[in-house]
Design a protein around this motif. Structure first.
Motif, PDB file in Angstrom:
ATOM      1  N   LYS A  98       0.847  -1.194   0.000  1.00 33.62           N
ATOM      2  CA  LYS A  98       0.000   0.000   0.000  1.00 33.62           C
ATOM      3  C   LYS A  98       0.881   1.242   0.000  1.00 33.62           C
ATOM      4  CE  LYS A  98      -3.737   2.216   2.650  1.00 33.62           C
ATOM      5  NZ  LYS A  98      -3.162   3.566   2.715  1.00 33.62           N
ATOM      6  N   GLY A  99       0.648   2.122  -0.977  1.00 35.47           N
ATOM      7  CA  GLY A  99       1.397   3.371  -1.024  1.00 35.47           C
ATOM      8  C   GLY A  99       2.246   3.532  -2.267  1.00 35.47           C
ATOM      9  N   LEU A 100       1.971   2.743  -3.313  1.00 33.80           N
ATOM     10  CA  LEU A 100       2.718   2.874  -4.563  1.00 33.80           C
ATOM     11  C   LEU A 100       2.081   3.920  -5.461  1.00 33.80           C
ATOM     12  CD1 LEU A 100       3.271  -0.249  -3.667  1.00 33.80           C
ATOM     13  CD2 LEU A 100       4.204  -0.410  -5.967  1.00 33.80           C
ATOM     14  N   LEU A 101       2.934   4.674  -6.168  1.00 32.86           N
ATOM     15  CA  LEU A 101       2.474   5.673  -7.131  1.00 32.86           C
ATOM     16  C   LEU A 101       3.249   5.605  -8.450  1.00 32.86           C
ATOM     17  CD1 LEU A 101       2.155   8.703  -4.682  1.00 32.86           C
ATOM     18  CD2 LEU A 101       0.246   7.489  -5.749  1.00 32.86           C
ATOM     19  N   HIS A 102       4.344   4.863  -8.479  1.00 26.40           N
ATOM     20  CA  HIS A 102       5.248   4.845  -9.630  1.00 26.40           C
ATOM     21  C   HIS A 102       5.141   3.509 -10.355  1.00 26.40           C
ATOM     22  CE1 HIS A 102       8.794   5.433 -12.080  1.00 26.40           C
ATOM     23  NE2 HIS A 102       8.966   6.657 -11.575  1.00 26.40           N
ATOM     24  N   ALA A 103       5.057   3.542 -11.676  1.00 29.55           N
ATOM     25  CA  ALA A 103       4.929   2.323 -12.468  1.00 29.55           C
ATOM     26  C   ALA A 103       6.132   1.402 -12.290  1.00 29.55           C
ATOM     27  CB  ALA A 103       4.742   2.680 -13.944  1.00 29.55           C
ATOM     28  N   ASP A 104       7.331   1.960 -12.165  1.00 26.86           N
ATOM     29  CA  ASP A 104       8.511   1.114 -11.986  1.00 26.86           C
ATOM     30  C   ASP A 104       8.457   0.346 -10.673  1.00 26.86           C
ATOM     31  OD1 ASP A 104       9.480   1.960 -14.397  1.00 26.86           O
ATOM     32  OD2 ASP A 104      10.968   3.351 -13.571  1.00 26.86           O
ATOM     33  N   ASP A 105       7.908   0.977  -9.627  1.00 28.79           N
ATOM     34  CA  ASP A 105       7.734   0.264  -8.361  1.00 28.79           C
ATOM     35  C   ASP A 105       6.714  -0.860  -8.506  1.00 28.79           C
ATOM     36  OD1 ASP A 105       9.624   1.681  -6.943  1.00 28.79           O
ATOM     37  OD2 ASP A 105       8.196   3.124  -6.138  1.00 28.79           O
ATOM     38  N   VAL A 142      -2.667   1.611  -4.942  1.00 28.99           N
ATOM     39  CA  VAL A 142      -2.206   2.931  -5.361  1.00 28.99           C
ATOM     40  C   VAL A 142      -2.751   3.945  -4.359  1.00 28.99           C
ATOM     41  CG1 VAL A 142      -2.266   4.660  -7.190  1.00 28.99           C
ATOM     42  CG2 VAL A 142      -2.123   2.222  -7.770  1.00 28.99           C
ATOM     43  N   SER A 143      -1.852   4.658  -3.704  1.00 25.46           N
ATOM     44  CA  SER A 143      -2.279   5.517  -2.590  1.00 25.46           C
ATOM     45  C   SER A 143      -1.212   6.548  -2.300  1.00 25.46           C
ATOM     46  CB  SER A 143      -2.512   4.652  -1.337  1.00 25.46           C
ATOM     47  OG  SER A 143      -2.685   5.442  -0.183  1.00 25.46           O
ATOM     48  N   ASN A 144      -1.637   7.749  -1.907  1.00 25.30           N
ATOM     49  CA  ASN A 144      -0.706   8.742  -1.357  1.00 25.30           C
ATOM     50  C   ASN A 144      -1.011   9.013   0.106  1.00 25.30           C
ATOM     51  OD1 ASN A 144      -2.901  10.608  -1.394  1.00 25.30           O
ATOM     52  ND2 ASN A 144      -2.395  11.188  -3.494  1.00 25.30           N
ATOM     53  N   HIS A 145      -1.610   8.010   0.759  1.00 27.13           N
ATOM     54  CA  HIS A 145      -1.916   8.098   2.189  1.00 27.13           C
ATOM     55  C   HIS A 145      -2.914   9.221   2.468  1.00 27.13           C
ATOM     56  CE1 HIS A 145      -0.015   5.896   5.656  1.00 27.13           C
ATOM     57  NE2 HIS A 145      -0.831   6.701   6.319  1.00 27.13           N
ATOM     58  N   GLY A 146      -3.821   9.434   1.511  1.00 26.92           N
ATOM     59  CA  GLY A 146      -4.824  10.466   1.699  1.00 26.92           C
ATOM     60  C   GLY A 146      -4.253  11.867   1.811  1.00 26.92           C
ATOM     61  N   GLY A 147      -3.062  12.082   1.215  1.00 25.54           N
ATOM     62  CA  GLY A 147      -2.430  13.392   1.297  1.00 25.54           C
ATOM     63  C   GLY A 147      -1.731  13.657   2.612  1.00 25.54           C
ATOM     64  N   ARG A 148      -1.514  12.617   3.412  1.00 29.78           N
ATOM     65  CA  ARG A 148      -0.962  12.795   4.750  1.00 29.78           C
ATOM     66  C   ARG A 148       0.548  12.603   4.812  1.00 29.78           C
ATOM     67  NH1 ARG A 148      -4.981  12.434   8.722  1.00 29.78           N
ATOM     68  NH2 ARG A 148      -3.749  11.255  10.242  1.00 29.78           N
ATOM     69  N   GLN A 149       1.188  12.273   3.692  1.00 28.44           N
ATOM     70  CA  GLN A 149       2.621  12.022   3.714  1.00 28.44           C
ATOM     71  C   GLN A 149       3.397  13.084   2.930  1.00 28.44           C
ATOM     72  OE1 GLN A 149       2.911  10.031   6.501  1.00 28.44           O
ATOM     73  NE2 GLN A 149       4.678   9.263   5.383  1.00 28.44           N
ATOM     74  N   PRO A 161       1.709  13.030  -6.523  1.00 33.45           N
ATOM     75  CA  PRO A 161       0.570  13.109  -7.441  1.00 33.45           C
ATOM     76  C   PRO A 161      -0.674  12.527  -6.793  1.00 33.45           C
ATOM     77  CG  PRO A 161       1.966  11.257  -8.036  1.00 33.45           C
ATOM     78  CD  PRO A 161       2.690  12.009  -6.948  1.00 33.45           C
ATOM     79  N   SER A 162      -1.813  12.866  -7.350  1.00 28.62           N
ATOM     80  CA  SER A 162      -3.051  12.256  -6.877  1.00 28.62           C
ATOM     81  C   SER A 162      -3.039  10.770  -7.185  1.00 28.62           C
ATOM     82  CB  SER A 162      -4.261  12.910  -7.555  1.00 28.62           C
ATOM     83  OG  SER A 162      -4.250  12.637  -8.950  1.00 28.62           O
ATOM     84  N   ALA A 163      -3.744  10.011  -6.387  1.00 29.13           N
ATOM     85  CA  ALA A 163      -3.802   8.563  -6.619  1.00 29.13           C
ATOM     86  C   ALA A 163      -4.487   8.243  -7.939  1.00 29.13           C
ATOM     87  CB  ALA A 163      -4.524   7.884  -5.457  1.00 29.13           C
ATOM     88  N   ILE A 164      -5.557   8.970  -8.268  1.00 25.12           N
ATOM     89  CA  ILE A 164      -6.293   8.666  -9.495  1.00 25.12           C
ATOM     90  C   ILE A 164      -5.436   8.956 -10.731  1.00 25.12           C
ATOM     91  CG2 ILE A 164      -7.418  10.928  -9.738  1.00 25.12           C
ATOM     92  CD1 ILE A 164      -9.077   7.497 -10.361  1.00 25.12           C
ATOM     93  N   SER A 165      -4.544   9.947 -10.674  1.00 27.65           N
ATOM     94  CA  SER A 165      -3.692  10.234 -11.823  1.00 27.65           C
ATOM     95  C   SER A 165      -2.587   9.199 -11.972  1.00 27.65           C
ATOM     96  CB  SER A 165      -3.090  11.641 -11.714  1.00 27.65           C
ATOM     97  OG  SER A 165      -2.135  11.715 -10.669  1.00 27.65           O
ATOM     98  N   ALA A 166      -2.156   8.592 -10.857  1.00 26.13           N
ATOM     99  CA  ALA A 166      -1.121   7.560 -10.911  1.00 26.13           C
ATOM    100  C   ALA A 166      -1.685   6.199 -11.289  1.00 26.13           C
ATOM    101  CB  ALA A 166      -0.416   7.467  -9.557  1.00 26.13           C
ATOM    102  N   LEU A 167      -2.969   6.014 -11.099  1.00 25.43           N
ATOM    103  CA  LEU A 167      -3.584   4.698 -11.293  1.00 25.43           C
ATOM    104  C   LEU A 167      -3.365   4.112 -12.691  1.00 25.43           C
ATOM    105  CD1 LEU A 167      -5.418   2.377 -10.252  1.00 25.43           C
ATOM    106  CD2 LEU A 167      -7.387   3.796 -10.912  1.00 25.43           C
ATOM    107  N   PRO A 168      -3.639   4.844 -13.777  1.00 28.40           N
ATOM    108  CA  PRO A 168      -3.524   4.217 -15.102  1.00 28.40           C
ATOM    109  C   PRO A 168      -2.140   3.666 -15.415  1.00 28.40           C
ATOM    110  CG  PRO A 168      -4.787   6.257 -15.250  1.00 28.40           C
ATOM    111  CD  PRO A 168      -4.196   6.213 -13.876  1.00 28.40           C
ATOM    112  N   SER A 169      -1.082   4.363 -15.022  1.00 26.49           N
ATOM    113  CA  SER A 169       0.267   3.878 -15.331  1.00 26.49           C
ATOM    114  C   SER A 169       0.608   2.632 -14.519  1.00 26.49           C
ATOM    115  CB  SER A 169       1.305   4.975 -15.081  1.00 26.49           C
ATOM    116  OG  SER A 169       1.349   5.343 -13.714  1.00 26.49           O
ATOM    117  N   VAL A 170       0.129   2.571 -13.286  1.00 24.36           N
ATOM    118  CA  VAL A 170       0.364   1.373 -12.473  1.00 24.36           C
ATOM    119  C   VAL A 170      -0.409   0.194 -13.043  1.00 24.36           C
ATOM    120  CG1 VAL A 170       0.025   0.330 -10.198  1.00 24.36           C
ATOM    121  CG2 VAL A 170       0.911   2.666 -10.379  1.00 24.36           C
ATOM    122  N   VAL A 171      -1.659   0.428 -13.431  1.00 24.57           N
ATOM    123  CA  VAL A 171      -2.468  -0.630 -14.038  1.00 24.57           C
ATOM    124  C   VAL A 171      -1.789  -1.153 -15.301  1.00 24.57           C
ATOM    125  CG1 VAL A 171      -4.646  -1.107 -15.234  1.00 24.57           C
ATOM    126  CG2 VAL A 171      -4.654   0.136 -13.058  1.00 24.57           C
ATOM    127  N   ALA A 172      -1.270  -0.248 -16.120  1.00 28.33           N
ATOM    128  CA  ALA A 172      -0.592  -0.660 -17.354  1.00 28.33           C
ATOM    129  C   ALA A 172       0.660  -1.477 -17.046  1.00 28.33           C
ATOM    130  CB  ALA A 172      -0.241   0.569 -18.183  1.00 28.33           C
TER     131      ALA A 172
END
Length: 391
Positions: A250-257, A271-278, A283-294
């Motif tokens: 929990k907490g990935l945002l990068h496709a390489d990770d 895919v999470s940015n800890h609700g903006g708490r870290q 980036p927002s989680a929703i913007s990072a989601l497509p690259s991680v899914v791919a």
């Protein structure tokens, strides 16, 4: 009248002492990441198809061989006993009634065995912070024995985010009385009465069997999310020595990770940015989601949290490739406002909104939201996610 998550948020703000509400609602630094999550989710649009049979809508998904009634669950959140005594059990029982999973935080104020026993038929996952490897191993072994179905390792907290509201409010463990805190408690008598009866919450899962309580230093470390910063990808093999079920990060945002996670045998990603708490610059989680899914390419399920406040947000995440979504703050607002009944009410809001969104999109199943007939146009921009999803 409480008609949406924001209504419950306002009610929670009215009923909770300021230091508690700010802990639940607050974010790192200037709150940019928190706002980015909301802005980018709002920027995603869904284009409906018409004249499709939606007289029967199936919202169920299957995850790790278990059926969920809806493609969302309850995310792990810490110190829920501060919001409402026995809050973790209330969340777990509400999840069981809704037919969705509940993830218990290492920072729970109830022992993991007690939460599991309170809702034995429910889908329960165990979230793990590794502050100390010996303690982490003990928690994982206890979760295995108690029957938790999946282990969620949070990986985005090498240090705690800079949460200035907590600093201003003097929020620390152990609590130190001040005139400001005293006034906060006096002006919120219902919360204060419940807290006086239940006693101050502690981190129950830091306590070994037979011990009376966790050390103040360990509890303070958990509140500050002071994690073991030697953890690396190879550490996952060590965790596998104690855990036999699905392991998620929990907490990935990068496709390489995401690719590295697959290489190291992880069973799922959140895919999470800890609700903006870290990291406020994340980036927002929703913007990072497509690259991680791919990057994952269907090899493991991909989940998302951070910023989800509506059933329409769930539909957007599913349309962009998420297997399911995890809900955090909205359930805590419900817990603060109405206790267990408030959690039920918020979950019903999400269920109603999600079902209505599917009907309006002309989607009768989750496959319709994420299938080949869906076309995503555009992508993340400096102004937010400009994705346009067509069914």
């Amino acid at each position: 009248m409480l008609l949406n998550a924001e209504d419950f948020r306002r009610e929670a703000r009215r009923l909770l002492p300021r230091f508690v509400f700010d802990y639940v609602d607050g974010a790192a630094d200037d709150g940019c990441c928190l706002r980015r999550n909301a802005r980018d989710l709002d920027a995603v649009t869904l284009t409906p198809r018409v004249l499709r049979d939606t007289s029967r809508i199936d919202t169920a998904v299957e995850v790790f061989g278990t059926k969920w009634s809806s493609p969302y669950g309850i995310a792990p959140t810490g110190l829920n006993g501060l919001v409402r005594p026995r809050g973790d059990v209330m969340l777990a029982r509400a999840a069981a009634r809704a037919g969705i999973p509940f993830a218990l935080s290492t920072a729970s104020n109830m022992r993991l065995e007690d939460v599991r026993a309170a809702a034995p038929e429910s889908i329960q996952w165990m979230q793990l912070y590794v502050m100390h490897k010996e303690m982490a191993a003990r928690i994982v072994q206890r979760a295995q024995r108690a029957g938790y179905q999946a282990l969620v390792l949070t990986v985005d907290v090498p240090v705690s985010g800079n949460r200035e509201l907590d600093v201003r409010n003097g929020f620390r463990v152990p609590f130190k009385p001040t005139a400001k805190l005293g006034w906060d408690l006096v002006t919120h008598p219902r919360w204060s009465m419940r807290a006086a009866i239940s006693g101050p919450p502690d981190f129950a899962n830091l306590v070994a069997d037979g011990e009376d309580g966790g050390s103040a230093s360990m509890q303070a470390a958990l509140l500050a999310r002071a994690m073991d910063r030697t953890l690396v990808w190879e550490t996952l093999a060590w965790l596998r020595e104690f855990w036999r079920g699905p392991l998620l990060l929990k907490g990935l945002l990068h496709a390489d990770d995401a690719r590295l996670a697959i290489d190291h045998g992880v069973d799922g990603l959140i895919v999470s940015n800890h609700g903006g708490r870290q990291l406020d610059a994340a980036p927002s989680a929703i913007s990072a989601l497509p690259s991680v899914v791919a990057a994952v390419a269907g090899r493991v399920p991909v989940f998302m949290d951070s910023g989800v406040r509506r059933g329409t947000h769930v539909a957007k995440a599913i349309s962009l490739g998420a297997t399911a979504v995890l809900l955090g703050r909205p359930l805590l607002y419900g817990l603060a406002a109405r206790g267990e009944a408030g959690v039920d009410a918020v979950l019903k809001l999400f269920a109603d909104e999600f079902m209505r969104t599917m009907a309006l999109l002309g989607a009768s199943s989750i496959a319709d939201l994420r299938g080949d007939s869906l076309a995503c146009e555009g992508g993340p921009t400096d102004a937010g996610v400009a994705s346009r999803v067509s069914t």
